[in-house]
Design an enzyme around this catalytic site. Structure first.
Site, PDB file in Angstrom:
ATOM      1  N   ASP A 328       0.858  -1.191   0.000  1.00 17.84           N
ATOM      2  CA  ASP A 328       0.000   0.000   0.000  1.00 17.84           C
ATOM      3  C   ASP A 328       0.883   1.226   0.000  1.00 17.84           C
ATOM      4  O   ASP A 328       2.065   1.130   0.309  1.00 17.84           O
ATOM      5  CB  ASP A 328      -0.746   0.094   1.341  1.00 17.84           C
ATOM      6  CG  ASP A 328      -1.871  -0.869   1.438  1.00 17.84           C
ATOM      7  OD1 ASP A 328      -2.189  -1.472   0.422  1.00 17.84           O
ATOM      8  OD2 ASP A 328      -2.413  -1.007   2.545  1.00 17.84           O
ATOM      9  N   ASP A 632      -5.168  -3.904   4.472  1.00 21.02           N
ATOM     10  CA  ASP A 632      -5.724  -3.458   5.745  1.00 21.02           C
ATOM     11  C   ASP A 632      -7.233  -3.648   5.873  1.00 21.02           C
ATOM     12  O   ASP A 632      -7.741  -3.855   6.952  1.00 21.02           O
ATOM     13  CB  ASP A 632      -5.339  -1.993   6.025  1.00 21.02           C
ATOM     14  CG  ASP A 632      -5.587  -1.105   4.816  1.00 21.02           C
ATOM     15  OD1 ASP A 632      -6.392  -1.493   3.954  1.00 21.02           O
ATOM     16  OD2 ASP A 632      -4.984  -0.025   4.738  1.00 21.02           O
ATOM     17  N   ASP A 636      -9.515  -7.017   1.742  1.00 20.57           N
ATOM     18  CA  ASP A 636      -8.162  -7.419   1.355  1.00 20.57           C
ATOM     19  C   ASP A 636      -7.867  -8.855   1.759  1.00 20.57           C
ATOM     20  O   ASP A 636      -6.861  -9.431   1.334  1.00 20.57           O
ATOM     21  CB  ASP A 636      -7.117  -6.508   2.032  1.00 20.57           C
ATOM     22  CG  ASP A 636      -7.101  -5.124   1.415  1.00 20.57           C
ATOM     23  OD1 ASP A 636      -7.559  -5.001   0.268  1.00 20.57           O
ATOM     24  OD2 ASP A 636      -6.653  -4.176   2.077  1.00 20.57           O
TER      25      ASP A 636
HETATM   26  P1  ATP Z   1      -3.560   2.867   0.042  1.00 25.33           P
HETATM   27  O1  ATP Z   1      -4.326   1.819  -0.691  1.00 25.33           O
HETATM   28  O2  ATP Z   1      -2.201   3.043  -0.406  1.00 25.33           O
HETATM   29  O3  ATP Z   1      -3.719   2.812   1.522  1.00 25.33           O
HETATM   30  P2  ATP Z   1      -5.389   5.020  -0.039  1.00 25.33           P
HETATM   31  O4  ATP Z   1      -5.473   5.165   1.422  1.00 25.33           O
HETATM   32  O5  ATP Z   1      -5.262   6.276  -0.837  1.00 25.33           O
HETATM   33  O6  ATP Z   1      -4.188   4.201  -0.500  1.00 25.33           O
HETATM   34  P3  ATP Z   1      -8.046   4.174  -0.098  1.00 25.33           P
HETATM   35  O7  ATP Z   1      -8.137   4.257   1.362  1.00 25.33           O
HETATM   36  O8  ATP Z   1      -8.653   3.052  -0.827  1.00 25.33           O
HETATM   37  O9  ATP Z   1      -6.582   4.197  -0.572  1.00 25.33           O
HETATM   38  O10 ATP Z   1      -8.616   5.538  -0.668  1.00 25.33           O
HETATM   39  C1  ATP Z   1      -8.862   5.736  -2.021  1.00 25.33           C
HETATM   40  C2  ATP Z   1      -9.355   7.137  -2.258  1.00 25.33           C
HETATM   41  O11 ATP Z   1     -10.600   7.318  -1.613  1.00 25.33           O
HETATM   42  C3  ATP Z   1      -8.458   8.213  -1.690  1.00 25.33           C
HETATM   43  O12 ATP Z   1      -7.491   8.598  -2.604  1.00 25.33           O
HETATM   44  C4  ATP Z   1      -9.410   9.335  -1.396  1.00 25.33           C
HETATM   45  O13 ATP Z   1      -9.626  10.106  -2.547  1.00 25.33           O
HETATM   46  C5  ATP Z   1     -10.694   8.611  -1.057  1.00 25.33           C
HETATM   47  N1  ATP Z   1     -10.847   8.487   0.401  1.00 25.33           N
HETATM   48  C6  ATP Z   1     -10.018   7.868   1.253  1.00 25.33           C
HETATM   49  N2  ATP Z   1     -10.472   7.917   2.508  1.00 25.33           N
HETATM   50  C7  ATP Z   1     -11.643   8.581   2.451  1.00 25.33           C
HETATM   51  C8  ATP Z   1     -12.625   8.950   3.428  1.00 25.33           C
HETATM   52  N3  ATP Z   1     -12.500   8.650   4.711  1.00 25.33           N
HETATM   53  N4  ATP Z   1     -13.688   9.631   3.007  1.00 25.33           N
HETATM   54  C9  ATP Z   1     -13.849   9.929   1.704  1.00 25.33           C
HETATM   55  N5  ATP Z   1     -12.986   9.610   0.755  1.00 25.33           N
HETATM   56  C10 ATP Z   1     -11.885   8.952   1.104  1.00 25.33           C
END
Ligand code: ATP
Length: 909
Positions: A328, A632, A636
């Site tokens: 990630d 996480d 997954d």
């Molecule tokens: P990784 O997979 O590396 O942890 P990440 O945290 O960016 O990356 P996700 O958590 O799947 O991946 O988030 C994807 C996208 O969703 C983010 O880039 C953001 O634009 C949006 N996002 C993440 N968290 C939130 C939230 N709590 N509320 C609204 N949108 C969110």
């Protein structure tokens, strides 16, 4: 006693009966209840007592063979033989016991670190507490991926669905609600309850604990829920079965020698029998299993020190062959300490100054921020605080986030704009929520105020939110047509600088609406603006990625974030191929073959969802890669299970991911994965070394006896002496190898192929060579002593000491698989090594010089010159094997110009 029918009571009644409230218990109340109710855990399966553990050490074919032999030697009146054999048995059992006990303790300590946590409301705020400390009356927050920590009566449910198969056998998830159900309803139909041990697969909820520990439904059906993790690995199992086979072969060989000796060569039975017993004891690698177990346990302990907690021991072995790590981005490669740095609206741009989560900081734009005057800014601040589940806490002068750091950063942003959460909540009450999930990539909340207005607040990935919007809020508070191209360009521009971008939006809804569904956010939404957040890369990740490159391990960043953000961060941390980014959407259009090829050539995958992770794991495995994959969320789990090594995040990871993983990272840090791989390689090296030292040692001892018997010679070492050598060396020298620190070069060679044999041809050749040299040394010194006119007893004493001296020098050779035995590091040794050598030397001194011991083992005092000769033989052995290795290495290097070294070649070098 019949348990309370909590499911039949209204929520207010449940709360009042439990003397609790929606705001939770106070810490003091919880403390008192914990003392009276006891910890929230099911009784652990009974531990094996020390006596049982000790007795289990005797449950082993070899020990039976030895005990049988001891019986016969007693009958023959050979008291000394009997005593030494029994000493071998007991000391072996004691060592086994100590090692196994240590290993169990080390693994138990790791289990302790893996203890689950739950998020509860205490003293009015949310906090994470150990599941064990939950008490009836505690208010627990639930979200996707959580394992329900105790039996709960639900107080709120927003699309909460729970997989209850472990209780009810029903594998589809059940939607939960908060309405009471008739008392007679079966467990599976109690929709307002969440039972301890079941898994939240979607939605969000809030529940009050009604039963803990043994009083829960799970406690009732299985009072002893044994949670046993395997204490062995494929390699150890392989070794155990190898040892069993070897025992059988040796026994057959012993029987053959016995028959030949008795019928053909007319040896007296008693003498022959002790010789054959000596042969069997010498040849069987009885110490090996204990040494391997402790090597693995120490490896697991070393990994735990580096924040990688091993849930399944086999993962240690697999880690040593990992050839690609899929990781990630957020929190693993970056710090996950976010700050909002920019705010973009249709006609204004603000930059935000300030450090961390502290609310003080300045916002700079063309005009000063005035929430009273600007509806748009007020709305932006509302979305930031209300469409948000995190909380900021201030303690010891530091501001921390409880919950998602990105949401924490939005709270700080709002505070810097002049809006506090209590103020916003006074205005708007949340009536429903669509929680964020990695598939939809947005979060939406429904709110009502006290003047009969209702609103949706939405935040999420820009492409998702922009797709819902057709209009945009203007500075004056009106609406204008949304220019998609312009907004996408803004997003690209921010993301290209490595910033994470969120779009914030809103919509009015009829006041009668109290339930939110995905359909409500599909259109007609008004965009408010974009927030850009910075999440700096972890400096240690940069070093770890460079280390991976040296170790021939590929790194793939698989993130839910925007492609441009991912590429920019990838570049910052040193990924090589960041120009081409494959997005989840592209990935979906690819066939398995295309994906396999692309996965080998691409380092960054963006906007992926959990199913894509699974496909990527399989695509890489199809190319023969050994894949480590991080994860996480609850979704997954399949990818984590499918990967060769599944790695879950200990901090931000859900319980579901932790349970599916082989390894849990206590600090969510990429550098810890690399440290674990390094440790895995060290452990593997150690195991190879232990085996490569033990086998020729045992074979050399056994060959000495067999050769003498076969050629009708006088035994150069008596059977009792052989028993002694075996006893003293395997439990000291062999064990010292387990305590070695890793060789420095473990991360400087390519990963070994996972199907390469443990001991390749080169090792087998080495084992044969050393066995022959042992034989030569023992017989050589014996013959030399006789030549010099010494009596048989002295010649035998010398031969036995030579055997031990050679074992010690071979140990120095083995310690240096990838080095020269004559390097300073190897000769300096380790503490464990010198302690082991010290014990052996002390024991040998007693053997050679103490008259009572001399009487027992028929040894004599060795004259100085002969002592020097023994040392010379040992040094010669080391010189011989080292020269042979150098020659072979030279020969290989000559040939190696265009072909990379095979793992096996690497291992022997
Ligand atoms: P990784 O997979 O590396 O942890 P990440 O945290 O960016 O990356 P996700 O958590 O799947 O991946 O988030 C994807 C996208 O969703 C983010 O880039 C953001 O634009 C949006 N996002 C993440 N968290 C939130 C939230 N709590 N509320 C609204 N949108 C969110």
């Amino acid at each position: 006693m019949e348990p309370r029918q909590w499911h039949a009571l209204a929520t207010d009644r449940v709360l009042s009966e439990l003397d609790s409230a929606m705001t939770g218990l106070s810490s003091d109340q919880a403390g008192i209840r914990l003392r009276s109710e006891g910890a929230n855990r099911l009784p652990a399966p009974p531990k094996r007592s020390l006596t049982r553990l000790f007795l289990s050490q005797f449950h082993n074919v070899l020990i039976y063979v030895l005990l049988g032999s001891a019986l016969i030697t007693t009958l023959l009146g050979h008291v000394v033989d009997t005593t030494v054999i029994l000493a071998v048995v007991v000391i072996n059992a004691v060592i086994g016991l100590i090692q196994e006990h240590r290993a169990e303790r080390a693994l138990a300590a790791i289990q302790e670190l893996l203890a689950p946590y739950a998020t509860v409301l205490r003293d009015g705020g949310r906090c994470r507490v150990k599941v064990e400390t939950l008490v009836p009356g505690d208010i627990v927050l639930l979200e996707a991926g959580d394992r329900i920590p105790a039996d709960l009566r639900l107080l709120q449910s927003h699309g909460l669905s729970i997989q209850e198969s472990m209780l009810t056998g029903e594998s589809t998830a059940v939607e939960k609600h908060t309405d009471p159900v008739p008392a007679w309803m079966a467990l599976a139909e109690r929709g307002c309850m969440a039972f301890g041990g079941t898994l939240v697969v979607g939605g969000q909820g809030l529940g009050v604990v009604v039963a803990t520990g043994i009083a829960t439904e799970m406690g009732r059906i299985s009072r002893l829920l044994a949670h046993v993790t395997p204490r062995t690995t494929p390699l150890v199992r392989q070794m155990n079965s190898f040892a069993r086979w070897l025992t059988l072969i040796i026994l057959m060989l012993a029987a053959a020698v016995m028959a030949l000796g008795h019928f053909l060569w007319d040896y007296p039975f008693g003498e022959l029998f002790t010789a054959v017993v000596g042969l069997s004891v010498a040849a069987i690698p009885e110490g090996l299993p204990a040494v391997l177990t402790i090597t693995l346990a120490l490896g697991a302990q070393a990994m735990a020190r580096r924040n990688a907690l091993v849930r399944h021991l086999p993962a240690i072995e697999t880690l040593s062959s990992v050839s690609v790590i899929c990781t990630d981005k957020t929190g693993t490669l970056t710090r996950n300490e976010m700050v909002a740095t920019e705010l973009v609206t249709v006609d204004e741009r603000f930059t935000i100054d300030g450090v961390g989560y502290a609310p003080d900081g300045a916002i700079q734009g063309a005009a000063p921020i005035d929430l009273q005057a600007s509806l748009r800014l007020r709305e932006l601040a509302w979305v930031a605080v209300l469409c948000n589940d995190a909380a900021l806490q201030h303690s010891d002068g530091i501001w921390r986030v409880e919950g998602d750091p990105m949401e924490g950063a939005l709270l700080t942003l709002a505070a810097r704009m002049g809006m506090s959460r209590p103020e916003a909540q006074r205005c708007w009450v949340r009536t429903d929520v669509l929680p964020f999930d990695a598939e939809h990539r947005y979060m939406a909340t429904l709110h009502h105020d006290h003047e009969r207005h209702a609103r949706l607040f939405i935040k999420g990935a820009p492409e998702r939110v922009l797709a819902m919007c057709s209009r945009v809020r203007t500075a004056e508070g009106g609406e204008a047509i949304l220019e998609h191209a312009w907004w996408h360009a803004q997003v690209e521009q921010l993301a290209g600088r490595g910033l994470r971008v969120l779009a914030l939006a809103t919509r009015r809804v009829p006041v009668s609406q109290t339930v939110l569904s995905r359909a409500d956010v599909e259109g007609g939404i008004i965009l408010l603006g974009l927030v850009a957040l910075m999440d700096p890369p972890r400096p240690e990740a940069v070093a770890a990625i460079a280390e991976c490159r040296r170790a021939g391990i590929g790194v793939r960043m698989i993130t839910g974030d925007h492609a441009a953000t991912a590429a920019a961060i990838g570049q910052m941390i040193g990924l090589e191929r960041t120009r081409r980014v494959i997005t989840g959407a592209e990935l979906e259009t690819m066939s398995d073959d295309e994906l396999s090829a692309a996965a080998m050539e691409t380092d960054v995958f963006a906007r992926t969802s959990p199913e894509h992770k699974l496909r990527l794991v399989m695509a890489l495995q199809a190319r023969g890669m050994t894949v480590a994959m991080t994860g996480d969320g609850v979704n997954d789990a399949p990818a984590l299970k499918r990967a060769d090594v599944g790695i879950a995040m200990g901090r931000k990871g859900s319980e579901a991911a932790r349970e599916a993983a082989d390894i849990v990272l206590a600090d969510d840090n990429f550098a810890s994965i690399v440290a674990a791989v390094r440790e895995g390689r060290n452990v593997y090296d150690k195991i190879v070394r232990v085996i490569a030292w033990t086998l020729p040692t045992d074979a050399g001892e056994a060959a000495t006896i067999v050769t003498a018997l076969l050629f009708g010679m006088v035994l150069p070492v008596t059977p009792v002496q052989i028993l002694w050598v075996n006893l003293i060396t395997t439990v000291t020298l062999g064990l010292a190898l387990a305590f070695e620190s890793g060789e420095t070069g473990a991360m400087q060679r390519p990963p070994r192929s996972s199907d390469a044999p443990l001991l390749g041809l080169a090792w087998l050749w080495h084992i044969g060579l050393v066995t022959a040299l042992f034989l030569l040394g023992t017989f050589g010194i014996y013959a030399w002593a006789i030549e010099r006119g010494h009596d048989i007893a002295l010649a035998r004493t010398m031969a036995m000491n030579t055997l031990i001296a050679m074992e010690i020098s071979h140990l120095f050779f083995i310690r240096s698989i990838h080095d020269s035995a004559f390097s300073l590091r190897i000769l300096r040794g380790t503490r464990a090594l010198w302690v082991a050598i010290g014990i052996v030397v002390a024991a040998q001194c007693a053997m050679n010089w103490l008259p009572p011991v001399q009487a027992v083992f028929e040894t004599r005092t060795i004259p100085l010159l002969d002592g020097m000769a023994i040392l010379a033989v040992a040094v010669l052995l080391l010189l011989a094997v080292e020269t042979e290795r150098q020659l072979r290495r030279k020969f290989k290097t000559g040939r190696r110009d265009d072909t990379p070294p095979s793992d096996e070649q690497e291992a022997i070098r």
